[in-house]
Scaffold this active site. Structure first.
Site, PDB file in Angstrom:
ATOM      1  N   GLU A 181      -6.306   2.210  -2.843  1.00 42.91           N
ATOM      2  CA  GLU A 181      -5.496   1.041  -3.149  1.00 42.91           C
ATOM      3  C   GLU A 181      -6.013   0.421  -4.433  1.00 42.91           C
ATOM      4  OE1 GLU A 181      -5.985  -2.184  -0.365  1.00 42.91           O
ATOM      5  OE2 GLU A 181      -8.036  -1.610   0.061  1.00 42.91           O
TER       6      GLU A 181
ATOM      7  N   GLU B  70      -2.513   8.016   7.203  1.00 43.24           N
ATOM      8  CA  GLU B  70      -2.954   9.017   6.256  1.00 43.24           C
ATOM      9  C   GLU B  70      -4.144   9.784   6.827  1.00 43.24           C
ATOM     10  OE1 GLU B  70      -3.965   6.814   2.772  1.00 43.24           O
ATOM     11  OE2 GLU B  70      -5.875   6.110   3.574  1.00 43.24           O
TER      12      GLU B  70
ATOM     13  N   ASN C  94      -6.835  -3.363  -5.929  1.00 46.14           N
ATOM     14  CA  ASN C  94      -6.956  -4.792  -5.671  1.00 46.14           C
ATOM     15  C   ASN C  94      -6.699  -5.537  -6.967  1.00 46.14           C
ATOM     16  OD1 ASN C  94      -7.684  -4.734  -2.869  1.00 46.14           O
ATOM     17  ND2 ASN C  94      -9.637  -3.867  -3.516  1.00 46.14           N
TER      18      ASN C  94
ATOM     19  N   LYS D 112       0.816  -1.220   0.000  1.00 46.31           N
ATOM     20  CA  LYS D 112       0.000   0.000   0.000  1.00 46.31           C
ATOM     21  C   LYS D 112       0.849   1.269   0.000  1.00 46.31           C
ATOM     22  CE  LYS D 112      -4.405  -1.586   1.895  1.00 46.31           C
ATOM     23  NZ  LYS D 112      -4.227  -3.007   1.625  1.00 46.31           N
TER      24      LYS D 112
ATOM     25  N   GLU E 272      -9.626   1.373  -5.856  1.00 44.79           N
ATOM     26  CA  GLU E 272     -10.511   1.882  -4.808  1.00 44.79           C
ATOM     27  C   GLU E 272     -10.187   3.340  -4.519  1.00 44.79           C
ATOM     28  OE1 GLU E 272     -10.598  -0.633  -1.384  1.00 44.79           O
ATOM     29  OE2 GLU E 272     -11.552  -2.271  -2.488  1.00 44.79           O
TER      30      GLU E 272
END
Length: 662
Positions: free
Chosen positions: A292, A200, A294, A116, A275
């Site tokens: 992120e 974050e 996937n 990530k 996402e």
């Protein structure tokens, strides 16, 4: 095209892949652990191979065993489904080294997007909006506190390799960071073998919206619209829909183009999902940020299939076989609306505690009229503690969002699940909630609307009157049957025609005269067939369909419909007048005990006999489904006795601590 593929997964996704492969004329190989020896995916496949014992580490996560199964059966390719090995770069590489195709993206793309921290750096370089945050490695809690203070609260702490809602903590203050940082690291290590954490900024009024991308090995990449996934509980998606009620055509284009740019930057092909976190407070729709990517098929892919008409599993197989996409971006059209609800083995009436055990009864709604059920369980099967607690995915499609929602409500009423706790009532309540129907969603929707937990969807007076009428009809049929029992003394009594239905603390006078039903002096048009022993009654009341699950509980009934369980007691007027004098049994006082709220492992106990505790003080930690659950004191008191120790496997409601009587 492949002649035989192996599905390196279990449950509903394995069944889903097998169905498409069968449609394409491709033979399938299932793999299974001892816990899944009788599972539907094993029976559906053309061949099956045992992997090992139930723990995933010894079966579905063992890449070597899966490669051996490919060699033994001659499988040319592997579809990983989601979870397990689906996003392991090492697995995709190992397959390639053995001449086996991976039905998914290239290993380098999995590696780039799987981290990530690294993925956010790549996204920024590709021109994708990213959330302000700290992407470097964080040494300890003190450094985490300093970073969080610099970013500005609230912040989100996330495990670098996390996913599925695991390894995430929201912190509103320094206290939250100090309490949650180490727990986030432990969850990341336990679930993903990586304890790195990044921090974050938390976007307020956030909506979780994702873009489905699809690419081939010839450089063609398209986006297939968005999915709204904002309805979540503990960062785990509960409801997904396509399209999003928030996204405009301009937003869709901007989001889609950024998602394609990111996919192109890492040489992506196959199906993938980008996402995004979107600020619902910004009506312009420009405040969307990369979360992120996937690198696999998502659980919620069916809603995209419903509105695009594409079979994503088929597209993945064709891409893996080297075929070009047969369509371009201009050919992608969205039609209608689709909604997916995840039916989980968890009890919303007990704080959503996981529920494991045997499915004594399992009958999903029929797949017709825009209703689709993706499942991988069967009546008599077991929901195991070793795997994800999902029972099924219910997908409905309609020309409009309202039509898709209403079909969800009707289909949820028709679900029959017994033997374990499930969240069907909760899902129905969500579908009926005014805020959901209006599309005013954020990721905090469930926490905001159900701060005290779930007790059932509220029933209005019209619904209560319908249930009273149905209760009287059921009572009439049961009384008519009883009068025909042999060897009764004297003349059989006539079945009553006048009843008092007691529903949720309220009395309704009901008269049943043939087909005529009168509730509280007002006629109701009721059509319903009930035979003693029926578990579901399908009725038409005032021209509207109503499906009710019927269960006998002593001298009363439990009617379950429209997202709630209703206690229904139907008596003749004379008996009803006397019922108020009956003494009610007082339930035992359990407030003196700390009970284990779910089956799990007691990993920590923070108090000893004689210790004084304060309200809210952490007392113990129970691990279930790889999630740490902190048990806190509900009130101040003194520990009288310790009944369990760390390392104990506890059943639901097992006593952990006993407190001194107040």
């Amino acid at each position: 095209m492949f002649k035989k593929i192996l599905i390196a997964n279990r449950g509903e996704i394995a069944c889903r892949v097998i169905r498409t492969a069968r449609k394409m004329g491709i033979a399938t190989v299932a793999v299974y652990s001892d816990a899944d020896a009788r599972a539907p995916h094993v029976r559906m496949a053309d061949e099956s191979v045992r992997l090992g014992p139930p723990p995933a580490s010894e079966s579905y996560l063992n890449a070597e065993l899966i490669i051996d199964a490919c060699k033994a059966t001659g499988a040319e390719a592997v579809h990983p489904g989601y979870g397990f090995l689906s996003e392991r770069e090492s697995f995709a590489k190992a397959l390639a080294d053995n001449g086996i195709a991976f039905i998914g993206p290239p290993p380098n793309a999995i590696a780039a997007m799987g981290d990530k921290i690294q993925s956010k750096k790549l996204a920024k370089e590709a021109g994708v909006n990213v959330v302000p945050g700290y992407l470097g490695e964080i040494a300890d809690t003190d450094e985490a506190v300093r970073i969080a203070s610099d970013i500005g609260y609230p912040v989100m702490m996330k495990a670098s390799a996390g996913g599925g809602g695991k390894g995430m903590r929201l912190a509103w203050s320094e206290k939250d960071v100090r309490e949650g940082f180490e727990a986030t690291k432990r969850e990341g290590l336990a679930s993903f073998g990586d304890d790195r954490v990044f921090i974050e900024k938390f976007i307020e009024s956030p909506r979780h919206i994702e873009i489905q991308v699809l690419g081939d090995q010839h450089g063609n990449i398209v986006y297939l619209g968005e999915r709204e996934c904002s309805v979540q509980r503990r960062h785990q998606k509960v409801v997904e829909e396509a399209p999003s009620p928030f996204v405009t055509a301009e937003m869709r284009k901007a989001m889609g183009e950024q998602a394609v740019a990111l996919a192109r930057a890492v040489g992506y092909y196959s199906a993938g999902t980008v996402e995004l976190i979107v600020s619902g407070a910004d009506p312009t729709g420009q405040s969307f940020y990369f979360l992120e990517m996937n690198t696999r098929l998502q659980v919620e892919h069916p809603v995209t299939e419903e509105v695009t008409g594409l079979d994503l599993v088929e597209q993945m197989i064709r891409v893996a076989a080297g075929e070009k996409l047969s369509f371009g971006q201009d050919d992608v059209k969205l039609s209608g609306w689709a909604i997916e609800n995840r039916v989980y083995a968890e009890d919303p009436y007990r704080g959503f505690l996981p529920s494991t055990g045997r499915l004594v009864r399992y009958q999903p709604p029929e797949e017709e009229d825009g209703v689709r059920v993706d499942d991988g369980v069967f009546e008599g099967g077991e929901v195991s503690m070793f795997y994800d607690p999902m029972i099924a995915k219910l997908i409905t499609y309609g020309d409009t969002r309202e039509e898709a929602i209403d079909r969800q409500i009707a289909a949820l009423d028709a679900f029959e699940i017994d033997g374990i706790g499930h969240n069907v009532d909760f899902l129905s309540a969500l579908m009926q909630h005014p805020r959901f129907r209006e599309g005013r969603l954020t990721t905090g929707f469930i926490a905001e609307e159900y701060p005290e937990g779930f007790t059932g969807a509220p029933a209005d007076q019209p619904l209560k009157r319908k249930l009273a009428a149905l209760g009287a009809l059921v009572a009439t049929v049961e009384a008519e049957r009883a009068r025909h029992i042999d060897n009764q003394l004297g003349q059989p009594l006539e079945a009553p025609t006048e009843w008092v239905a007691h529903i949720d603390g309220e009395d309704f006078e009901v008269s049943v005269q043939g087909d005529a039903v009168v509730v509280g002096g007002a006629d109701l048009d009721v059509e319903a067939d009930y035979i003693p022993g029926d578990r579901i009654v399908e009725a038409m009341i005032e021209g509207e369909p109503l499906t009710v699950r019927v269960e006998r509980k002593g001298s009363s009934w439990v009617f379950t419909t429209r997202g709630a369980r209703h206690s229904v007691r139907v008596l003749d007027p004379a008996t009803a007048a006397l019922a108020g004098y009956m003494i009610e049994k007082t339930p035992p006082d359990l407030s003196r005990y700390l009970l284990c709220p779910m089956p799990g492992l007691l990993t920590a106990l923070n108090v000893s006999e004689g210790d004084k505790v304060e309200t809210g003080q952490p007392l113990a930690v129970v691990e279930a489904m790889k999630m740490e659950n902190i048990l806190r004191a509900e009130k101040a008191g003194v520990v009288k006795k310790v009944e369990a120790k760390p390392g104990d496997s506890l059943a639901v409601d097992a006593i952990i601590l006993e407190f001194e009587a107040a």
